[in-house]
Design an enzyme around this catalytic site. Structure first.
Site, PDB file in Angstrom:
ATOM      1  CD  GLU A   1      -2.898   0.947   2.361  1.00 23.00           C
ATOM      2  OE1 GLU A   1      -3.560  -0.106   2.342  1.00 23.00           O
ATOM      3  OE2 GLU A   1      -3.048   1.834   3.201  1.00 23.00           O
TER       4      GLU A   1
ATOM      5  NE  ARG B   1     -17.619   5.984   8.075  1.00 23.22           N
ATOM      6  CZ  ARG B   1     -17.716   6.042   9.392  1.00 23.22           C
ATOM      7  NH1 ARG B   1     -18.866   5.760   9.963  1.00 23.22           N
ATOM      8  NH2 ARG B   1     -16.681   6.354  10.142  1.00 23.22           N
TER       9      ARG B   1
ATOM     10  CD  GLN C   1      -5.997  -0.009  10.487  1.00 20.39           C
ATOM     11  OE1 GLN C   1      -4.884  -0.184   9.973  1.00 20.39           O
ATOM     12  NE2 GLN C   1      -6.694   1.102  10.322  1.00 20.39           N
TER      13      GLN C   1
ATOM     14  CG  HIS D   1     -14.614   1.027  12.643  1.00 19.19           C
ATOM     15  ND1 HIS D   1     -15.320   2.043  13.248  1.00 19.19           N
ATOM     16  CD2 HIS D   1     -13.886   1.601  11.666  1.00 19.19           C
ATOM     17  CE1 HIS D   1     -15.032   3.189  12.634  1.00 19.19           C
ATOM     18  NE2 HIS D   1     -14.171   2.938  11.668  1.00 19.19           N
TER      19      HIS D   1
ATOM     20  CB  THR E   1      -4.386   5.686   1.081  1.00 19.87           C
ATOM     21  OG1 THR E   1      -3.422   6.721   1.002  1.00 19.87           O
ATOM     22  CG2 THR E   1      -3.770   4.455   1.719  1.00 19.87           C
ATOM     23  CE1 TYR E   2     -10.235   9.531  -4.211  1.00 24.76           C
ATOM     24  CE2 TYR E   2     -11.667  10.072  -2.373  1.00 24.76           C
ATOM     25  CZ  TYR E   2     -11.318  10.209  -3.703  1.00 24.76           C
ATOM     26  OH  TYR E   2     -12.060  11.031  -4.522  1.00 24.76           O
TER      27      TYR E   2
ATOM     28  CE  LYS F   1     -16.469  -3.360   5.780  1.00 23.26           C
ATOM     29  NZ  LYS F   1     -15.738  -2.183   6.211  1.00 23.26           N
TER      30      LYS F   1
ATOM     31  CB  ALA G   1     -17.781   0.560   3.451  1.00 23.31           C
TER      32      ALA G   1
ATOM     33  CG  HIS H   1      -7.261   2.754  -0.917  1.00 21.05           C
ATOM     34  ND1 HIS H   1      -6.937   2.688   0.417  1.00 21.05           N
ATOM     35  CD2 HIS H   1      -6.588   1.728  -1.493  1.00 21.05           C
ATOM     36  CE1 HIS H   1      -6.106   1.681   0.634  1.00 21.05           C
ATOM     37  NE2 HIS H   1      -5.871   1.091  -0.519  1.00 21.05           N
TER      38      HIS H   1
HETATM   39  C1  FAD Z   1      -7.154  -1.498   4.609  1.00 22.77           C
HETATM   40  C2  FAD Z   1      -7.634  -0.116   4.938  1.00 22.77           C
HETATM   41  C3  FAD Z   1      -7.482   0.899   4.004  1.00 22.77           C
HETATM   42  C4  FAD Z   1      -7.929   2.185   4.290  1.00 22.77           C
HETATM   43  N1  FAD Z   1      -7.751   3.178   3.352  1.00 22.77           N
HETATM   44  C5  FAD Z   1      -8.213   4.411   3.589  1.00 22.77           C
HETATM   45  C6  FAD Z   1      -8.081   5.442   2.588  1.00 22.77           C
HETATM   46  O1  FAD Z   1      -7.538   5.205   1.520  1.00 22.77           O
HETATM   47  N2  FAD Z   1      -8.555   6.680   2.873  1.00 22.77           N
HETATM   48  C7  FAD Z   1      -9.198   6.963   4.067  1.00 22.77           C
HETATM   49  O2  FAD Z   1      -9.609   8.106   4.254  1.00 22.77           O
HETATM   50  N3  FAD Z   1      -9.349   6.008   5.032  1.00 22.77           N
HETATM   51  C8  FAD Z   1      -8.872   4.749   4.815  1.00 22.77           C
HETATM   52  N4  FAD Z   1      -9.022   3.778   5.771  1.00 22.77           N
HETATM   53  C9  FAD Z   1      -9.671   4.112   7.041  1.00 22.77           C
HETATM   54  C10 FAD Z   1     -11.216   3.881   6.969  1.00 22.77           C
HETATM   55  O3  FAD Z   1     -11.782   4.726   6.018  1.00 22.77           O
HETATM   56  C11 FAD Z   1     -11.778   4.167   8.370  1.00 22.77           C
HETATM   57  O4  FAD Z   1     -11.314   3.215   9.275  1.00 22.77           O
HETATM   58  C12 FAD Z   1     -13.292   4.332   8.441  1.00 22.77           C
HETATM   59  O5  FAD Z   1     -13.628   4.800   9.749  1.00 22.77           O
HETATM   60  C13 FAD Z   1     -14.053   3.021   8.251  1.00 22.77           C
HETATM   61  O6  FAD Z   1     -14.187   2.727   6.950  1.00 22.77           O
HETATM   62  P1  FAD Z   1     -14.991   1.407   6.509  1.00 22.77           P
HETATM   63  O7  FAD Z   1     -14.924   1.354   5.060  1.00 22.77           O
HETATM   64  O8  FAD Z   1     -14.534   0.236   7.299  1.00 22.77           O
HETATM   65  O9  FAD Z   1     -16.477   1.838   6.996  1.00 22.77           O
HETATM   66  P2  FAD Z   1     -17.781   1.010   7.272  1.00 22.77           P
HETATM   67  O10 FAD Z   1     -17.656  -0.412   6.894  1.00 22.77           O
HETATM   68  O11 FAD Z   1     -18.903   1.783   6.674  1.00 22.77           O
HETATM   69  O12 FAD Z   1     -17.864   1.059   8.867  1.00 22.77           O
HETATM   70  C14 FAD Z   1     -17.793   2.282   9.593  1.00 22.77           C
HETATM   71  C15 FAD Z   1     -18.431   2.091  10.960  1.00 22.77           C
HETATM   72  O13 FAD Z   1     -19.845   1.996  10.820  1.00 22.77           O
HETATM   73  C16 FAD Z   1     -20.322   0.740  11.264  1.00 22.77           C
HETATM   74  N5  FAD Z   1     -21.334   0.341  10.274  1.00 22.77           N
HETATM   75  C17 FAD Z   1     -21.126  -0.173   9.053  1.00 22.77           C
HETATM   76  N6  FAD Z   1     -22.293  -0.360   8.403  1.00 22.77           N
HETATM   77  C18 FAD Z   1     -23.267   0.054   9.239  1.00 22.77           C
HETATM   78  C19 FAD Z   1     -24.687   0.136   9.164  1.00 22.77           C
HETATM   79  N7  FAD Z   1     -25.350  -0.273   8.078  1.00 22.77           N
HETATM   80  N8  FAD Z   1     -25.376   0.638  10.246  1.00 22.77           N
HETATM   81  C20 FAD Z   1     -24.727   1.062  11.356  1.00 22.77           C
HETATM   82  N9  FAD Z   1     -23.372   1.007  11.491  1.00 22.77           N
HETATM   83  C21 FAD Z   1     -22.657   0.518  10.449  1.00 22.77           C
HETATM   84  C22 FAD Z   1     -19.112  -0.175  11.290  1.00 22.77           C
HETATM   85  O14 FAD Z   1     -19.254  -1.231  12.210  1.00 22.77           O
HETATM   86  C23 FAD Z   1     -18.022   0.804  11.673  1.00 22.77           C
HETATM   87  O15 FAD Z   1     -18.039   1.049  13.075  1.00 22.77           O
HETATM   88  C24 FAD Z   1      -8.549   2.472   5.543  1.00 22.77           C
HETATM   89  C25 FAD Z   1      -8.695   1.444   6.497  1.00 22.77           C
HETATM   90  C26 FAD Z   1      -8.239   0.160   6.196  1.00 22.77           C
HETATM   91  C27 FAD Z   1      -8.385  -0.931   7.222  1.00 22.77           C
END
Ligand code: FAD
Length: 293
Positions: free
Chosen positions: A18, A108, A180, A153, A49-50, A169, A129, A78
């Site tokens: 990455e 997300r 992570q 998370h 990464t974004y 998702k 997401a 990303h």
């Molecule tokens: C491998 C990796 C790459 C990453 N790359 C980037 C990047 O490029 N740019 C960046 O800005 N960030 C990045 N991140 C950080 C990430 O964007 C954050 O950790 C963010 O807070 C969570 O993203 P997610 O896609 O897991 O969100 P989600 O899966 O949407 O989850 C977010 C939170 O909401 C909860 N949730 C999910 N769906 C629902 C629902 N339907 N109802 C209620 N609660 C729900 C989840 O349990 C979690 O607590 C990365 C993280 C990882 C692990």
């Protein structure tokens, strides 16, 4: 263009890396040095990464495009829902498709400014997401990855809730998840096994970042969301004032963890490189996955 899933097939363990979008011209040089040093080792894919906003996002898109067009590497773009309307997300995805990028990590993202702050979706955007996974899938023949959190998370109430949303998702159409950072194999392996036990066959890739310095370690602990296990603190403690000893021990710890993960059958190791290739090459060399650095 090949998909991540295709690149992960076969019995030999793979690795992926990455990168972060460069902030300036100097950063750009550092990134491209690492890209070229890793290109010959044939990673399964490289993800970029974004950025959190504006010009950083343009740099992500530019770097991803350059990797697609100027290297033999498979780029994974990303994408986050932060501050984007659905129309804007469609544009970015369309642009990736236009330059032949067919692999997207759908996230997300975090609230801008304070990652632990309250999430507020764009009024014409997406909440989670899983919605972005569906959007990317709708827009074409993409291979989609998502994020997974071995310790849960930070905003999830507990591990069961976290698993429920991870499965949501994955079942929305994701092909794989990238984890992570974590400190010991067990939390990752438990999560992987719980995903499989729920009937989901998506590949789960462990995220690896060797502990190379006390400063780097603090960042790893913060990102993982979990305290450092006592055993690891005990191993690193004697090197508090010895950077070379600290680094060597950090590489040992990462290598041991990667070996255990490979023994447990992970399809690939995903390295968070911070745009440097040396530590990744050292660990891969020690594991015998590439010629020793
Ligand atoms: C491998 C990796 C790459 C990453 N790359 C980037 C990047 O490029 N740019 C960046 O800005 N960030 C990045 N991140 C950080 C990430 O964007 C954050 O950790 C963010 O807070 C969570 O993203 P997610 O896609 O897991 O969100 P989600 O899966 O949407 O989850 C977010 C939170 O909401 C909860 N949730 C999910 N769906 C629902 C629902 N339907 N109802 C209620 N609660 C729900 C989840 O349990 C979690 O607590 C990365 C993280 C990882 C692990």
């Amino acid at each position: 263009m090949t998909s991540v899933v295709e690149r992960l097939q076969g019995d030999t363990p793979k690795f992926s890396v990455e990168f972060l979008p460069p902030r300036d011209a100097e950063d750009e040089k550092i990134l491209w040095k690492a890209v070229r040093e890793l290109e010959g080792l044939d990673p399964a894919f490289v993800s970029i990464t974004y950025g959190a906003g504006g010009s950083r996002r343009d740099r992500t898109i530019r770097a991803t495009g350059r990797i697609a067009q100027e290297t033999t590497l498979l780029p994974v773009a990303h994408l986050t829902a932060v501050d984007h309307s659905v129309a804007e997300l469609r544009n970015v995805i369309g642009w990736y498709a236009a330059i032949g990028v067919r692999n997207v990590l759908a996230l997300r993202g975090d609230p801008p400014g304070d990652p632990m702050g309250e999430w507020v979706a764009h009024p014409e955007g997406l909440n989670y997401a899983d919605e972005l996974v569906r959007l990317v899938r709708e827009l074409g023949d993409f291979c989609v990855g998502v994020a997974a959190f071995p310790y849960g998370h930070p905003r999830s109430a507990d591990l069961d809730t976290d698993l429920k949303f991870l499965l949501r998702k994955l079942n929305a159409g994701a092909d794989y998840a990238v984890a992570q950072l974590f400190h010991e194999p067990e939390p990752f392996l438990r999560l992987r096994d719980r995903v499989a036990a729920a009937g989901c066959s998506a590949a789960m890739l462990p995220g690896i970042m060797p502990m190379l310095s006390a400063r780097g370690l603090a960042k790893i602990v913060e990102l993982s969301g979990a305290d450092l296990p006592v055993e690891i603190s005990r191993r690193l403690e004697p090197y508090a004032d010895d950077p070379a000893g600290f680094r060597a021990t950090g590489i040992d710890i990462a290598t041991e963890m990667c070996q255990r993960l490979l023994d447990e059958g992970v399809p690939a190791l995903h390295f968070y490189t911070m745009n440097r290739s040396k530590a990744t090459r050292e660990v891969l060399g020690r594991l015998g996955l590439v010629a020793r650095a």
